[in-house]
Design an enzyme around this catalytic site. Sequence first.
Site, PDB file in Angstrom:
ATOM      1  N   HIS A 138       7.050   6.265  44.832  1.00 30.78           N
ATOM      2  CA  HIS A 138       8.023   5.158  44.836  1.00 30.78           C
ATOM      3  C   HIS A 138       9.316   5.665  44.207  1.00 30.78           C
ATOM      4  O   HIS A 138       9.375   5.928  43.000  1.00 30.78           O
ATOM      5  CB  HIS A 138       7.477   3.957  44.060  1.00 30.78           C
ATOM      6  CG  HIS A 138       6.306   3.308  44.724  1.00 30.78           C
ATOM      7  ND1 HIS A 138       5.295   2.692  44.033  1.00 30.78           N
ATOM      8  CD2 HIS A 138       5.990   3.191  46.048  1.00 30.78           C
ATOM      9  CE1 HIS A 138       4.399   2.217  44.893  1.00 30.78           C
ATOM     10  NE2 HIS A 138       4.800   2.514  46.120  1.00 30.78           N
ATOM     11  N   GLU A 169      11.015   4.517  40.790  1.00 29.53           N
ATOM     12  CA  GLU A 169      10.262   4.654  39.531  1.00 29.53           C
ATOM     13  C   GLU A 169      10.552   6.025  38.922  1.00 29.53           C
ATOM     14  O   GLU A 169       9.693   6.891  38.814  1.00 29.53           O
ATOM     15  CB  GLU A 169       8.773   4.432  39.814  1.00 29.53           C
ATOM     16  CG  GLU A 169       8.514   3.016  40.342  1.00 29.53           C
ATOM     17  CD  GLU A 169       7.122   2.783  40.918  1.00 29.53           C
ATOM     18  OE1 GLU A 169       6.252   3.677  40.784  1.00 29.53           O
ATOM     19  OE2 GLU A 169       6.904   1.706  41.500  1.00 29.53           O
ATOM     20  N   HIS A 218       3.500   6.646  38.145  1.00 31.40           N
ATOM     21  CA  HIS A 218       4.320   5.525  38.623  1.00 31.40           C
ATOM     22  C   HIS A 218       5.133   4.925  37.483  1.00 31.40           C
ATOM     23  O   HIS A 218       4.893   5.209  36.309  1.00 31.40           O
ATOM     24  CB  HIS A 218       3.423   4.416  39.206  1.00 31.40           C
ATOM     25  CG  HIS A 218       2.852   4.728  40.552  1.00 31.40           C
ATOM     26  ND1 HIS A 218       3.266   4.098  41.710  1.00 31.40           N
ATOM     27  CD2 HIS A 218       1.899   5.619  40.934  1.00 31.40           C
ATOM     28  CE1 HIS A 218       2.593   4.581  42.739  1.00 31.40           C
ATOM     29  NE2 HIS A 218       1.755   5.508  42.299  1.00 31.40           N
ATOM     30  N   GLU A 220       0.728   4.264  34.911  1.00 36.74           N
ATOM     31  CA  GLU A 220       1.847   3.317  35.011  1.00 36.74           C
ATOM     32  C   GLU A 220       2.684   3.382  33.736  1.00 36.74           C
ATOM     33  O   GLU A 220       2.168   3.167  32.633  1.00 36.74           O
ATOM     34  CB  GLU A 220       1.318   1.890  35.207  1.00 36.74           C
ATOM     35  CG  GLU A 220       0.539   1.689  36.504  1.00 36.74           C
ATOM     36  CD  GLU A 220       1.438   1.518  37.723  1.00 36.74           C
ATOM     37  OE1 GLU A 220       2.674   1.454  37.546  1.00 36.74           O
ATOM     38  OE2 GLU A 220       0.905   1.427  38.846  1.00 36.74           O
TER      39      GLU A 220
END
Length: 546
Positions: free
Chosen positions: A299, A302, A395, A469
């Site tokens: 992504h 990010e 991420h 994350e």
Amino acid sequence: LPPLMQPWRSPGEPQAPFSLPAPRWPVECEVIPETIEHIEWVPPKPEPFCPPVGPEQALYALSEEQGTVVYHSSPALQGSCFTRARVGGAPGPLSSPAAPLEGPQDTTLLFESRFESGNLQKATKVGPYEYVLLLRPDLYTAKHTQWFYFRVQNTRQEPLYRFTIANMAKPKSLYGQGLQPLLYSQQDAQSHGIGWRRVGTDVCYYRGSAGEPPLFRLSWTVRFPHDGDTCFFAAGYPYTYSDLGRYLRALAADPVRSRYCTVRALCHSLAGNTVPLLTITGPGGTAGKRAVVLSARVHPGESSSSWAMRGFLNFLLSPHEDAQLLRRLFVFKVVPMLNPDGVVVGNSRCSLAGRDPNRAYGKALPSSFPSVWHLQAMVQRELAEREVVLYCDFHGHSRKNNVFMYGCDGSGNGTGTRLHQRVFPLMLSKNAPDKFSFSSCKFQMQKSKERTGRVSMWRLGVSHSYTLEVAFSGSTLGGRNSHFSVEDLESLGRLLCDTLLDFCDPAPAKLQQCLVEADALLQQRMSREPGSGGSWSEVSPSELES
């Protein structure tokens, strides 16, 4: 051979100096010729979260219709899908999307974002020092507005400016919990060595338009540090495809580190940008070693994942004795930027296929999602030769503070397997108590996540498969309540290395301790659920997550 596709060499053998070619852009995109580079800097002390304000306190701007458009740059997309790319983007002379100044007394800001990872589409001046901004949606889509990165010139030091981004896509955001935008001042960088810093008062995130789907507004006020400065705003510390190229060039030029790191092309993206694959291992080749696979930046919005990945590479390629041990024990396969096209054009989530590559595993065609297809094929090849002990996909997260992991709790797994899935994140929380939240980790494999890298690798046979994350904001742990700096983000990579050694320690004490602790934590969670008698081991994973 295409760029980078040199014949395979094992780490330790001499290799031709590596170089990522210049970024290739869709031909519809205009690109300014200047090279945009920022110095690195760590604030002398942590930058605290800013108390957010509610929408009732936000100074509502005049409607855009009453304002003056001072910047409008929207690629004329040929049809609804990507066709071709070239270095430098659109051929021919550049257009002038910014309204010209009327003289030295004109205080209108000059906006620009036609550079790598930039994505401002439109700026409307609605007051002397007040602007309403629209972000460009991910190319070949009409949505996914979250990342932002743009330049302003002709600043004034005295006035309080207000910026409102009027088309944010997500209903909830960490901007409602104390997150601030980043500002970079060229004058401060040149004169004082100061880089990106958190700024903004009256930061507010609220629902804007009443249409479908609804759009949300991010508003903040700020004073610029100098008159006549060139400044940048960004949602996170930018890390571009060219930044990765500079890093890999320095790596290839280092006679020590390049001995145990080989760089080659995993594949080429839709636009023809190289997706690099790093193979890192110590002397003695790869025979008999287990593998660890890591990836980042599927992504593009990010960017914190790239800084964490850089920290991981810096530590693993260092002379530290733990790094030497890791290289002796494992073969590391690292893809630091899975979606270079998205990073180049300033997308938040998608590739140039106009879709999220992290929902394309298992069904991806090499012609549509080359990096996903080739990563999966590479892991299958590794699994045929050796155990892949860990896959971790880096991420960023826009709605939850701290760092945490998502794992895989397959239905039908016994108690022991479920506990084992929790051991690595639990160990990481012990190594990073002021950053990593074990209580925020989840292990359910929802149907909507079936096509993610994490679930796909687990289904292929990788015994421990995770998404790491990293909050866009920072940490609320250990009394911090402050934003992550680049140093914080890079430290996560080193902490991941420490945890890998703990996790694979042949002495069983640490593993046993964490298994007992994970069991106790789950029993505790179950005992808080009303009417849940019996052992949690009899409960399905979806009920466990409830």
